[in-house]
Design a protein around this motif. Structure first.
Motif, PDB file in Angstrom:
ATOM      1  N   ASN A  40     -52.022 -21.220  58.552  1.00 18.03           N
ATOM      2  CA  ASN A  40     -51.136 -22.866  58.749  1.00 18.03           C
ATOM      3  C   ASN A  40     -50.814 -23.508  57.284  1.00 18.03           C
ATOM      4  OD1 ASN A  40     -50.140 -22.697  61.433  1.00 18.03           O
ATOM      5  ND2 ASN A  40     -51.526 -23.126  62.073  1.00 18.03           N
ATOM      6  N   GLY A  41     -49.455 -22.854  56.942  1.00 11.16           N
ATOM      7  CA  GLY A  41     -48.715 -23.609  55.004  1.00 11.16           C
ATOM      8  C   GLY A  41     -49.592 -23.383  54.749  1.00 11.16           C
ATOM      9  N   SER A  42     -49.762 -21.882  54.164  1.00 11.43           N
ATOM     10  CA  SER A  42     -49.810 -20.840  53.468  1.00 11.43           C
ATOM     11  C   SER A  42     -48.892 -20.543  52.312  1.00 11.43           C
ATOM     12  CB  SER A  42     -50.463 -20.166  53.935  1.00 11.43           C
ATOM     13  OG  SER A  42     -50.114 -19.666  55.062  1.00 11.43           O
ATOM     14  N   GLY A  43     -47.719 -20.888  53.343  1.00  9.86           N
ATOM     15  CA  GLY A  43     -46.195 -20.159  52.303  1.00  9.86           C
ATOM     16  C   GLY A  43     -45.854 -19.695  53.336  1.00  9.86           C
ATOM     17  N   LYS A  44     -45.982 -18.615  53.928  1.00  4.88           N
ATOM     18  CA  LYS A  44     -45.651 -17.844  54.843  1.00  4.88           C
ATOM     19  C   LYS A  44     -43.980 -17.936  54.848  1.00  4.88           C
ATOM     20  CE  LYS A  44     -47.858 -17.484  58.633  1.00  4.88           C
ATOM     21  NZ  LYS A  44     -48.682 -19.147  58.523  1.00  4.88           N
ATOM     22  N   THR A  45     -43.510 -18.439  55.775  1.00  6.30           N
ATOM     23  CA  THR A  45     -42.746 -18.954  55.881  1.00  6.30           C
ATOM     24  C   THR A  45     -41.558 -19.292  54.682  1.00  6.30           C
ATOM     25  OG1 THR A  45     -42.999 -20.597  58.201  1.00  6.30           O
ATOM     26  CG2 THR A  45     -40.579 -20.716  57.452  1.00  6.30           C
ATOM     27  N   THR A  46     -41.870 -20.553  54.329  1.00  4.32           N
ATOM     28  CA  THR A  46     -41.205 -20.586  52.540  1.00  4.32           C
ATOM     29  C   THR A  46     -40.790 -19.537  51.670  1.00  4.32           C
ATOM     30  OG1 THR A  46     -42.444 -22.097  52.345  1.00  4.32           O
ATOM     31  CG2 THR A  46     -41.544 -22.010  50.670  1.00  4.32           C
ATOM     32  N   LEU A  47     -41.806 -18.202  52.289  1.00 11.78           N
ATOM     33  CA  LEU A  47     -41.658 -16.591  50.941  1.00 11.78           C
ATOM     34  C   LEU A  47     -40.375 -15.795  51.749  1.00 11.78           C
ATOM     35  CD1 LEU A  47     -42.025 -14.454  49.540  1.00 11.78           C
ATOM     36  CD2 LEU A  47     -43.710 -13.923  50.866  1.00 11.78           C
ATOM     37  N   ILE A  48     -39.897 -16.232  53.585  1.00 10.49           N
ATOM     38  CA  ILE A  48     -39.248 -15.526  54.158  1.00 10.49           C
ATOM     39  C   ILE A  48     -38.038 -16.019  54.086  1.00 10.49           C
ATOM     40  CG2 ILE A  48     -40.973 -13.987  55.629  1.00 10.49           C
ATOM     41  CD1 ILE A  48     -39.183 -16.005  57.815  1.00 10.49           C
ATOM     42  N   ASN A  49     -37.951 -17.764  53.709  1.00  9.69           N
ATOM     43  CA  ASN A  49     -37.004 -18.402  53.447  1.00  9.69           C
ATOM     44  C   ASN A  49     -36.321 -17.795  51.843  1.00  9.69           C
ATOM     45  OD1 ASN A  49     -36.750 -19.458  55.998  1.00  9.69           O
ATOM     46  ND2 ASN A  49     -38.037 -21.494  55.504  1.00  9.69           N
ATOM     47  N   CYS A  50     -37.176 -17.598  51.329  1.00  5.83           N
ATOM     48  CA  CYS A  50     -36.607 -17.509  49.467  1.00  5.83           C
ATOM     49  C   CYS A  50     -36.529 -16.211  49.623  1.00  5.83           C
ATOM     50  CB  CYS A  50     -38.069 -17.412  47.946  1.00  5.83           C
ATOM     51  SG  CYS A  50     -38.414 -19.046  48.190  1.00  5.83           S
ATOM     52  N   ILE A  51     -36.845 -14.941  50.512  1.00  9.01           N
ATOM     53  CA  ILE A  51     -36.556 -13.627  51.340  1.00  9.01           C
ATOM     54  C   ILE A  51     -34.983 -13.252  51.104  1.00  9.01           C
ATOM     55  CG2 ILE A  51     -36.579 -11.043  51.971  1.00  9.01           C
ATOM     56  CD1 ILE A  51     -39.390 -11.828  51.682  1.00  9.01           C
ATOM     57  N   SER A  52     -34.750 -14.268  53.284  1.00  5.35           N
ATOM     58  CA  SER A  52     -33.654 -14.648  53.122  1.00  5.35           C
ATOM     59  C   SER A  52     -32.283 -15.403  52.746  1.00  5.35           C
ATOM     60  CB  SER A  52     -33.732 -15.077  55.405  1.00  5.35           C
ATOM     61  OG  SER A  52     -34.797 -16.140  54.870  1.00  5.35           O
ATOM     62  N   GLY A  53     -32.913 -16.262  52.078  1.00  5.68           N
ATOM     63  CA  GLY A  53     -31.833 -17.434  50.754  1.00  5.68           C
ATOM     64  C   GLY A  53     -31.653 -18.884  51.836  1.00  5.68           C
ATOM     65  N   ALA A  54     -31.788 -18.461  52.809  1.00  2.66           N
ATOM     66  CA  ALA A  54     -32.515 -20.342  53.626  1.00  2.66           C
ATOM     67  C   ALA A  54     -32.901 -21.266  52.330  1.00  2.66           C
ATOM     68  CB  ALA A  54     -33.336 -20.474  54.454  1.00  2.66           C
ATOM     69  N   LEU A  55     -33.331 -20.698  51.068  1.00  3.02           N
ATOM     70  CA  LEU A  55     -34.691 -21.704  50.212  1.00  3.02           C
ATOM     71  C   LEU A  55     -34.654 -20.341  49.149  1.00  3.02           C
ATOM     72  CD1 LEU A  55     -37.972 -23.040  51.838  1.00  3.02           C
ATOM     73  CD2 LEU A  55     -35.568 -24.378  50.973  1.00  3.02           C
ATOM     74  N   THR A  56     -33.363 -21.053  47.497  1.00  5.34           N
ATOM     75  CA  THR A  56     -33.561 -20.714  46.577  1.00  5.34           C
ATOM     76  C   THR A  56     -34.970 -21.374  45.845  1.00  5.34           C
ATOM     77  OG1 THR A  56     -32.166 -22.433  45.697  1.00  5.34           O
ATOM     78  CG2 THR A  56     -31.333 -19.700  46.309  1.00  5.34           C
ATOM     79  N   GLU A 235     -61.214 -13.793  54.162  1.00  5.42           N
ATOM     80  CA  GLU A 235     -62.363 -14.071  55.702  1.00  5.42           C
ATOM     81  C   GLU A 235     -62.901 -16.098  55.826  1.00  5.42           C
ATOM     82  OE1 GLU A 235     -67.192 -13.175  56.715  1.00  5.42           O
ATOM     83  OE2 GLU A 235     -65.580 -11.389  57.037  1.00  5.42           O
ATOM     84  N   LYS A 236     -62.794 -16.141  54.039  1.00  6.26           N
ATOM     85  CA  LYS A 236     -62.931 -17.292  53.704  1.00  6.26           C
ATOM     86  C   LYS A 236     -61.915 -18.175  53.749  1.00  6.26           C
ATOM     87  CE  LYS A 236     -63.422 -17.352  49.047  1.00  6.26           C
ATOM     88  NZ  LYS A 236     -64.380 -17.552  47.597  1.00  6.26           N
ATOM     89  N   ALA A 237     -60.554 -17.140  53.801  1.00  4.81           N
ATOM     90  CA  ALA A 237     -59.702 -18.702  54.300  1.00  4.81           C
ATOM     91  C   ALA A 237     -59.144 -19.203  54.982  1.00  4.81           C
ATOM     92  CB  ALA A 237     -58.417 -17.742  52.711  1.00  4.81           C
ATOM     93  N   TYR A 238     -59.822 -17.747  55.961  1.00 11.81           N
ATOM     94  CA  TYR A 238     -59.629 -18.832  57.638  1.00 11.81           C
ATOM     95  C   TYR A 238     -60.772 -19.512  58.034  1.00 11.81           C
ATOM     96  CZ  TYR A 238     -55.536 -16.159  59.099  1.00 11.81           C
ATOM     97  OH  TYR A 238     -54.659 -15.512  59.064  1.00 11.81           O
ATOM     98  N   LEU A 239     -62.432 -19.141  57.903  1.00  7.63           N
ATOM     99  CA  LEU A 239     -63.215 -19.566  58.137  1.00  7.63           C
ATOM    100  C   LEU A 239     -63.563 -20.273  57.979  1.00  7.63           C
ATOM    101  CD1 LEU A 239     -64.672 -16.229  59.919  1.00  7.63           C
ATOM    102  CD2 LEU A 239     -63.342 -17.755  61.165  1.00  7.63           C
TER     103      LEU A 239
END
Lengths: 241, 318
Positions: A40-56, A235-239
Motif C-alpha cells: 500500500n502506498g507504493s505508487g501503483k495507482t499514481t503510476l496508472i493515473n499518470c498513464i491514463s492522464g488523471a494526473l500529469t 520479499e523485503k518490501a512485503y515482509l
C-alpha cells in the motif's frame, strides 16, 4: 522486436515534497498481460493515473503507440485507446447499465466503432460480463461485484488498446475473484494489452505474463511471476527484514 | 415521429401566442404571461447547467441583471434597435457564463454554487456604484412609441419573450437528447470517470455554462423595457434566483420538459396569487412548494408521473 505499445521513461511524480514515483521506467508490449504489485502506498495507482492522464507528471515521459502523450489530457488519451477501471467503482449512477457503456462508445471510441449498431455492440460486451439480461437496470443499485464488472465492461466499451484494471478484485470473495479473472482473460483474448493492479497474489500469479513490483515509488523488480516472487528485494518490501 | 410532434407544438405555440395578442385587449394578461415566460426561460437555462451537468448556480439573478443592465447601457449610449441590443446582452452574459465555466475547473459542488452567488454580488455592487446605470436609485427606461405589428409595446415584449422561451426550450431539448447531452450526464454523474471515458469534460462544461448564460441574459434583456424602471433591488431580486432553481426542482431536473412544466405550474400559481391574494406572497409560495417537492417528490412532477405510470404498469401486469 515490435515497438512497445506503452513506454514510460524516468517518470517522477511529486506531491509537494513527497516523492510518489521516483524515476520509474517501464514498457508494455502489444497484447501483453502485466501485473503491477506493491505494498500500500507504493505508487501503483499514481503510476496508472499518470498513464491514463488523471494526473500529469512534471518529469519523465509517457509514450503510447510511439507518440509522446505526457502532456495530453485524459480524454484524448482515451481517444487514443487507453482505458481504465477504477478501484472504487464510479458508475454513471443516473444511467442504466447499457447507457454506461454507450458513453465511452460515443466518446472515447468515436472513431473506432460502427455507429449504426452501437446497442448491439454494447450488448456483446454485456454478454461477456454476464449482464445480457440486465442491460436496462439502473447502475447505481448494483452490488459491489457487479459494479466491478460494470467498470470492466465500460472500460472495454472504449475499444482500448491498453486496459488498466485498478484492483478490480479487492474485497471480493474467492469465486467472485475467479469470475473477474475470467472476464480479464476474455479481454486479453480480444488482443488488448492489460495492466492489472492487484493485491490478491493468487490472481496476479495466474493472470500475468510479467510482473512489475513498486515499493515506495521505485521499481524494485520486473520479470516473470516466478522470478519476481523469488526476488529478495520483493520479499523485503512485503515482509520487512 | 417525436421530432415532428415537438416542432408542430412549437409552431402551434407561436401561432397561438400571436393570435393571443390580436384577440385579447386587456394588457394584464400580457404582463402576467410575460412574467411566467421569463421564469420559464430562466428555469430552462438553469437546468441546462444544474440539471443536465450537475453544477448548481445560485447566481442566476446576476446573469439576468447583466442582460438587463447591458440593455440599459446600450439604450442610453446608442439607442440601437431592440433585437440588436438583445443579441449583445445575450452575448455578454454568455461570456460571463464562459468565465463561470472556467471556475468549474477549480471549484466543485457547493463551492461552485457559492462562487456563482459571489459573482452576482460583485455585479450588484458594480451597478450600485455606477452613476451611468442609475446606481442604487435606479433608472428609467422609456418604451419606444412604435410597437412593430402589435397594438402596444407589452404585446411586442410578450411575443419576443415567447420566441426566446421556445428557442431556449428547443436548445435544451436538443442538448438533452444528443450525444452532447449524454456527455453532460456523464459529467454530472462522475466527472473523473467521464474524462477517462473520453468525454472532453471542460469543453462540455463550457458549452453548458455559456448556453445557460446566454439564455439568462436574454431573459433579463427585455426586463428594462418591461418594467420601465430598473434598480438593483428588482434586477438582482432574490425571487429571480430562487425561482430559477425552484421551477426545475418542482418540474423535474432530469429531462428537458421538467423545467418547462415547473415554470408553468409555479409561474401560474404565483401570478394568480399576486392578483387574488397579495404580491408579497410570492416568495412564501415558492418556499413552501420547494420544501414540499424536495421532501416528498425529489424528482419533481415528471418523477411523480413516471412513478404513477410504473405503478399502473405493475398493476396491469400483476
Amino acid at each position: 522486436m515490435a515497438e512497445p505499445v506503452l513506454k514510460v521513461t524516468d517518470l517522477t511524480k511529486r506531491f509537494g515534497g513527497f516523492v510518489a514515483l521516483d524515476t520509474v521506467n517501464m514498457e508494455l508490449n502489444d497484447k501483453e498481460r502485466l501485473g503491477l504489485i506493491g505494498p500500500n502506498g507504493s505508487g501503483k495507482t499514481t503510476l496508472i493515473n499518470c498513464i491514463s492522464g488523471a494526473l500529469t507528471n512534471e518529469e519523465g515521459t509517457v509514450n503510447f503507440n510511439g507518440e509522446d502523450i505526457t502532456q495530453m489530457k485524459a480524454h484524448k488519451r482515451a481517444h487514443m485507446g487507453i482505458s481504465r477501471s477504477f478501484q472504487i467503482p464510479k458508475p454513471f449512477g443516473t444511467m442504466s447499465i447499457i447507457e454506461n457503456l454507450l458513453v465511452p462508445m460515443e466518446y472515447a471510441a468515436w472513431d473506432r466503432v460502427d455507429h449504426r449498431n452501437l446497442r448491439e455492440q454494447a450488448m456483446d460486451i454485456l454478454e461477456l460480463v454476464g449482464f445480457k439480461d440486465r442491460a436496462d437496470e439502473n447502475s447505481a443499485s448494483l452490488t459491489q461485484v457487479d459494479m466491478r464488472k460494470l467498470e470492466l465492461a465500460r472500460a472495454l466499451a472504449a475499444k482500448p488498446k491498453l486496459l488498466v484494471s485498478d484492483e478490480a478484485m479487492a474485497g471480493l470473495s474467492g469465486s467472485e475473484v475467479d469470475e473477474i479473472l475470467e472476464i480479464l482473460f476474455a479481454l486479453a483474448e480480444r488482443s488488448v494489452a492489460i495492466i492489472m493492479i492487484e493485491h490478491i497474489m493468487r490472481a496476479v500469479m495466474r493472470f500475468s505474463e510479467r510482473i512489475i513490483v513498486l515499493d515506495a515509488g521505485k521499481k524494485i523488480a520486473d520479470g516473470s511471476p516466478d522470478e519476481v516472487v523469488s526476488n529478495p528485494d520483493v520479499e523485503k518490501a512485503y515482509l520487512g527484514e | 415521429m417525436k421530432l415532428d410532434k415537438f416542432w408542430i407544438s412549437v409552431v402551434v405555440v407561436l401561432v397561438a401566442g400571436f393570435a393571443f395578442t390580436k384577440l385579447v385587449d386587456n394588457e394584464f394578461y400580457f404582463f402576467a404571461t410575460y412574467v411566467v415566460l421569463q421564469g420559464l426561460v430562466m428555469a430552462v437555462a438553469w437546468n441546462i447547467l444544474g440539471g443536465f451537468t450537475g453544477y448548481v448556480n445560485f447566481g442566476s439573478a446576476g446573469f439576468f441583471a447583466l442582460g438587463a443592465y447591458t440593455m440599459v447601457a446600450l439604450n442610453k449610449a446608442f439607442g440601437l434597435p431592440l433585437p440588436v441590443m438583445v443579441l449583445i446582452a445575450g452575448t455578454l452574459s454568455g461570456l460571463l457564463g464562459l468565465g463561470v465555466g472556467y471556475i468549474s475547473l477549480r471549484l466543485k459542488g457547493v463551492y461552485f454554487a457559492i462562487a456563482t452567488l459571489a459573482i452576482a454580488l460583485v455585479l450588484e455592487t458594480v451597478v450600485n456604484n455606477s452613476h451611468y446605470l442609475g446606481g442604487a436609485a435606479g433608472t428609467y427606461v422609456i418604451q419606444p412609441k412604435e410597437s412593430f405589428i402589435f397594438d402596444n409595446y407589452i404585446e411586442l415584449l410578450f411575443m419576443f419573450m415567447l420566441l426566446i422561451a421556445v428557442v431556449a426550450t428547443a436548445v435544451s431539448r436538443y442538448l438533452s437528447a444528443s450525444r452532447l447531452g449524454m456527455g453532460l450526464a456523464a459529467v454530472r454523474d462522475d466527472e473523473v470517470a467521464a474524462e477517462c471515458m473520453g468525454v472532453p469534460t471542460l469543453k462540455l462544461k463550457l458549452i453548458s455554462t455559456t448556453t445557460m448564460g446566454i439564455f439568462m441574459g436574454l431573459a433579463g434583456s427585455l426586463f428594462p423595457f418591461f418594467v420601465t424602471f430598473v434598480d438593483p433591488v428588482s434586477a438582482f431580486s432574490l425571487l429571480i434566483a430562487v425561482n430559477s432553481i425552484a421551477m426545475p426542482m418542482i418540474g423535474g431536473t432530469a429531462v428537458w420538459y421538467g423545467p418547462v412544466i415547473g415554470a408553468l405550474v409555479l409561474g401560474v400559481v404565483q401570478e394568480t396569487a399576486t392578483v387574488t391574494i397579495s404580491s408579497e406572497l410570492n416568495l412564501l409560495i415558492v418556499g413552501v412548494m420547494l420544501v414540499g417537492f424536495i421532501t416528498m417528490a425529489p424528482r419533481g412532477i415528471v418523477g411523480l408521473y413516471e412513478d404513477y405510470k410504473a405503478k399502473r404498469k405493475g398493476q396491469n401486469n400483476g
